[in-house]
Design a protein around this motif. Structure first.
Motif, PDB file in Angstrom:
ATOM      1  N   GLY A  76       0.816  -1.210   0.000  1.00 57.89           N
ATOM      2  CA  GLY A  76       0.000   0.000   0.000  1.00 57.89           C
ATOM      3  C   GLY A  76       0.853   1.264   0.000  1.00 57.89           C
ATOM      4  O   GLY A  76       0.570   2.221  -0.721  1.00 57.89           O
ATOM      5  N   LEU A  77       1.919   1.282   0.814  1.00 58.55           N
ATOM      6  CA  LEU A  77       2.816   2.440   0.827  1.00 58.55           C
ATOM      7  C   LEU A  77       3.528   2.591  -0.511  1.00 58.55           C
ATOM      8  O   LEU A  77       3.753   3.706  -0.985  1.00 58.55           O
ATOM      9  N   ASN A  81       2.261   5.915  -2.260  1.00 59.64           N
ATOM     10  CA  ASN A  81       3.217   6.966  -1.934  1.00 59.64           C
ATOM     11  C   ASN A  81       4.608   6.771  -2.536  1.00 59.64           C
ATOM     12  O   ASN A  81       5.469   7.623  -2.350  1.00 59.64           O
ATOM     13  N   GLY A  82       4.855   5.635  -3.174  1.00 62.27           N
ATOM     14  CA  GLY A  82       6.186   5.380  -3.722  1.00 62.27           C
ATOM     15  C   GLY A  82       7.214   5.021  -2.661  1.00 62.27           C
ATOM     16  O   GLY A  82       8.414   5.108  -2.900  1.00 62.27           O
ATOM     17  N   ILE A  83       6.764   4.594  -1.495  1.00 61.88           N
ATOM     18  CA  ILE A  83       7.683   4.250  -0.405  1.00 61.88           C
ATOM     19  C   ILE A  83       8.116   2.796  -0.575  1.00 61.88           C
ATOM     20  O   ILE A  83       7.288   1.886  -0.591  1.00 61.88           O
ATOM     21  N   THR A  84       9.417   2.596  -0.707  1.00 62.42           N
ATOM     22  CA  THR A  84       9.947   1.267  -0.957  1.00 62.42           C
ATOM     23  C   THR A  84      11.214   1.050  -0.142  1.00 62.42           C
ATOM     24  O   THR A  84      11.676   1.950   0.564  1.00 62.42           O
ATOM     25  N   LEU A  85      11.769  -0.135  -0.245  1.00 58.04           N
ATOM     26  CA  LEU A  85      13.008  -0.488   0.436  1.00 58.04           C
ATOM     27  C   LEU A  85      14.045  -0.797  -0.636  1.00 58.04           C
ATOM     28  O   LEU A  85      13.892  -1.776  -1.367  1.00 58.04           O
ATOM     29  N   VAL A 104      14.498   2.885   4.172  1.00 53.27           N
ATOM     30  CA  VAL A 104      13.283   3.301   3.471  1.00 53.27           C
ATOM     31  C   VAL A 104      13.661   4.353   2.437  1.00 53.27           C
ATOM     32  O   VAL A 104      14.468   5.243   2.714  1.00 53.27           O
ATOM     33  N   MET A 105      13.064   4.247   1.249  1.00 57.58           N
ATOM     34  CA  MET A 105      13.327   5.213   0.179  1.00 57.58           C
ATOM     35  C   MET A 105      12.010   5.757  -0.362  1.00 57.58           C
ATOM     36  O   MET A 105      11.053   5.017  -0.550  1.00 57.58           O
ATOM     37  N   ASN A 106      11.998   7.055  -0.628  1.00 53.65           N
ATOM     38  CA  ASN A 106      10.832   7.696  -1.224  1.00 53.65           C
ATOM     39  C   ASN A 106      11.046   7.771  -2.731  1.00 53.65           C
ATOM     40  O   ASN A 106      11.771   8.631  -3.225  1.00 53.65           O
ATOM     41  N   ALA A 107      10.419   6.855  -3.456  1.00 54.71           N
ATOM     42  CA  ALA A 107      10.474   6.861  -4.919  1.00 54.71           C
ATOM     43  C   ALA A 107       9.279   7.617  -5.499  1.00 54.71           C
ATOM     44  O   ALA A 107       9.063   7.623  -6.706  1.00 54.71           O
ATOM     45  N   GLY A 108       8.508   8.252  -4.634  1.00 56.94           N
ATOM     46  CA  GLY A 108       7.339   9.016  -5.057  1.00 56.94           C
ATOM     47  C   GLY A 108       7.716  10.427  -5.467  1.00 56.94           C
ATOM     48  O   GLY A 108       8.898  10.789  -5.570  1.00 56.94           O
ATOM     49  N   GLN A 109       6.692  11.242  -5.667  1.00 55.02           N
ATOM     50  CA  GLN A 109       6.903  12.610  -6.138  1.00 55.02           C
ATOM     51  C   GLN A 109       6.610  13.658  -5.077  1.00 55.02           C
ATOM     52  O   GLN A 109       6.783  14.846  -5.312  1.00 55.02           O
ATOM     53  N   GLU A 110       6.171  13.230  -3.908  1.00 52.95           N
ATOM     54  CA  GLU A 110       5.847  14.147  -2.814  1.00 52.95           C
ATOM     55  C   GLU A 110       6.649  13.756  -1.573  1.00 52.95           C
ATOM     56  O   GLU A 110       6.973  12.580  -1.377  1.00 52.95           O
ATOM     57  N   PHE A 112       7.209  12.548   2.032  1.00 52.52           N
ATOM     58  CA  PHE A 112       6.424  11.592   2.812  1.00 52.52           C
ATOM     59  C   PHE A 112       6.894  11.639   4.263  1.00 52.52           C
ATOM     60  O   PHE A 112       8.092  11.539   4.542  1.00 52.52           O
ATOM     61  N   HIS A 113       5.947  11.785   5.171  1.00 47.83           N
ATOM     62  CA  HIS A 113       6.272  11.823   6.601  1.00 47.83           C
ATOM     63  C   HIS A 113       6.123  10.432   7.195  1.00 47.83           C
ATOM     64  O   HIS A 113       5.080   9.794   7.052  1.00 47.83           O
ATOM     65  N   ILE A 114       7.181   9.973   7.854  1.00 45.38           N
ATOM     66  CA  ILE A 114       7.129   8.704   8.584  1.00 45.38           C
ATOM     67  C   ILE A 114       6.933   9.036  10.046  1.00 45.38           C
ATOM     68  O   ILE A 114       7.820   9.601  10.699  1.00 45.38           O
TER      69      ILE A 114
END
Length: 155
Positions: A76-77, A81-85, A104-110, A112-114
């Motif tokens: 889902g993430l 959100n483009g959140i991947t490992l 954790v890596m943000n591969a999305g375009q916005e 992201f708050h963890i």
């Protein structure tokens, strides 16, 4: 279904009110891991697009010999959100006793708050098979042979 017992220990500065790894449904293969930031970072972290960070889990684990734990993204993430490992699946060996963390890596375009306590990854317990390596002069032939990337076609 086989059940393997994992021993967990909180880190000294961990928030013990954050839930332990848990299976969210009876058929789940992966147990969700939650971010457990130290006291000075309990407000979490913001991950800009393309950025990566080591997110602490606040735990150490004892895995029985003959098993490993694999760390994988939450679908889902990843989709929303483009959140991947980036090292997925990450492996935790049975002889490791240090603190658990998830890259954790943000591969999305916005951005992201963890948040502290957020479910950020899942862990899978898996049996380990080790190989006995044998150096030979030649390998058995197969129909495919040495054909590599794309050699079996596109459809």
């Amino acid at each position: 279904m086989t059940v393997v017992s994992l021993k967990l220990a909180y880190l000294e500065d961990a928030d013990q009110t954050v839930s332990l790894p848990s299976y969210e449904t009876s058929g789940a293969a992966g147990a969700d891991l939650r971010a457990n930031f130290p006291p000075k970072r309990r407000d979490g972290i913001a991950l800009a697009p393309g950025e990566r960070a080591l997110v602490p889990i606040g735990l150490r684990v004892e895995i029985p010999e003959g098993y490993e734990v694999q760390i994988r993204p939450r679908s889902g993430l990843a989709l929303k959100n483009g959140i991947t490992l980036p090292n997925s699946p990450g492996t935790i060996d049975c002889d490791y006793r240090g603190p658990l963390g998830v890259i954790v890596m943000n591969a999305g375009q916005e951005t992201f708050h963890i948040a502290h306590g957020a479910r950020i990854a899942q862990m899978i317990v898996a049996p380990v098979v080790q190989a006995a390596f044998q150096l030979v002069d030649q390998l058995d032939e197969t129909e495919r042979g040495a054909g590599g990337f794309g050699s079996t076609g596109v459809s």
